[in-house]
Design an enzyme around this catalytic site. Structure first.
Site, PDB file in Angstrom:
ATOM      1  CE1 TYR A  19      -2.180   2.315  14.350  1.00 22.69           C
ATOM      2  CE2 TYR A  19      -3.400   3.311  16.352  1.00 22.69           C
ATOM      3  CZ  TYR A  19      -3.542   2.682  15.409  1.00 22.69           C
ATOM      4  OH  TYR A  19      -4.601   1.622  15.190  1.00 22.69           O
ATOM      5  CG  ASN A  71      -8.064  -3.740   7.524  1.00 26.59           C
ATOM      6  OD1 ASN A  71      -8.562  -3.583   8.469  1.00 26.59           O
ATOM      7  ND2 ASN A  71      -7.143  -4.668   7.418  1.00 26.59           N
ATOM      8  CB  THR A 129      -6.244  -8.305  15.069  1.00 26.62           C
ATOM      9  OG1 THR A 129      -5.198  -7.362  15.559  1.00 26.62           O
ATOM     10  CG2 THR A 129      -7.552  -7.667  15.068  1.00 26.62           C
ATOM     11  CB  VAL A 143      -1.006  -0.071   1.275  1.00 27.77           C
ATOM     12  CG1 VAL A 143      -1.819  -1.201   1.047  1.00 27.77           C
ATOM     13  CG2 VAL A 143      -0.212  -0.024   2.699  1.00 27.77           C
TER      14      VAL A 143
END
Length: 239
Positions: free
Chosen positions: A146, A81, A181, A55
């Protein structure tokens, strides 16, 4: 079959939220192209197509969208995502680490939206769903790069929503809270426990719970929804 006949591209599809979105969308009738730089951690639902996509690469994005349009004639839905996370505080953050975070979590979203809009605009209505984070809306110790990237994703989404509303292209963001996750499993246990402990529902979410939110935004059921932020966080941001 809430996505019947939709052509969908999902990034970061190999695991976690991306894998859950891929499988759910396929089960709901979409033709799903699952894109990632790594192999999936488990098989996808029947009929899912796969492609390699970095990406951060403009060349990869152009080739990916062009290939989908050539094969299927259009692109209806993009799920941005793919992402990484890190918790370096500002005073310890290197330029290299900053650039890496921004490249994946922000520039990757920009490139995806740009190529999707180019494919959709003037041709067919479309839906773009960007996965942001509660850390794009609330402070957390450390995680400077982040938070910066995920905050940017929120306003990038709103900008696209306003700019392309009359083209029939909708853009919305999902803000997950703590979700179980592989990405969060790799984090320090005390950090995860603290986040879950601060969540009113006292549990982490599942990737499928995020996938259902993305499903609504991607579907025609959300035809009057654009520029929105769907928070799925067990009540964290309501405090």
């Amino acid at each position: 079959m809430r996505l019947n006949n939709k052509i969908v591209l999902v990034t970061g599809a190999a695991s976690g939220i991306g894998h859950a979105v891929t499988d759910l969308f396929a089960q709901e009738g979409a033709t799903v192209v699952a894109a990632d730089i790594k192999a999936p951690d488990q098989p996808y639902a029947a009929g899912v197509e796969t492609m390699s996509l970095d990406v951060t690469s403009e060349t990869d994005w152009k080739a990916a969208v062009a290939a989908i349009v050539e094969k299927h004639g259009r692109l209806d839905v993009l799920i941005n995502n793919a992402g990484i996370i890190a918790y370096e505080p500002l005073h310890e953050l290197s330029v290299e680490a900053w650039n890496r975070m921004v490249a994946v979590d922000q520039t990757g979203v920009f490139l995806g939206m740009r190529e999707a809009v180019r494919a959709m605009r003037g041709k067919n209505p479309g839906s773009i769903v960007n996965i942001s984070s509660i850390w794009g809306a609330a402070g957390v110790a450390g995680a400077h790069s982040y938070q910066a990237a995920k905050s940017a994703v929120r306003n990038m989404t709103k900008n696209a929503a306003i700019t392309y509303a009359t083209d029939g292209i909708r853009a919305n963001a999902v803000l997950p809270g703590f979700i179980h996750t592989p990405l969060t499993d790799a984090q320090a246990a005390d950090l995860n426990e603290a986040t879950v402990g601060a969540t009113p529902m006292k549990r982490g979410g599942t990737a499928k719970e995020i996938a259902y939110g993305a499903l609504f935004l991607a579907s025609d059921e959300a035809s009057f929804v654009t520029g929105a932020e769907l928070v799925i966080d067990g009540g964290y941001l309501a405090q």
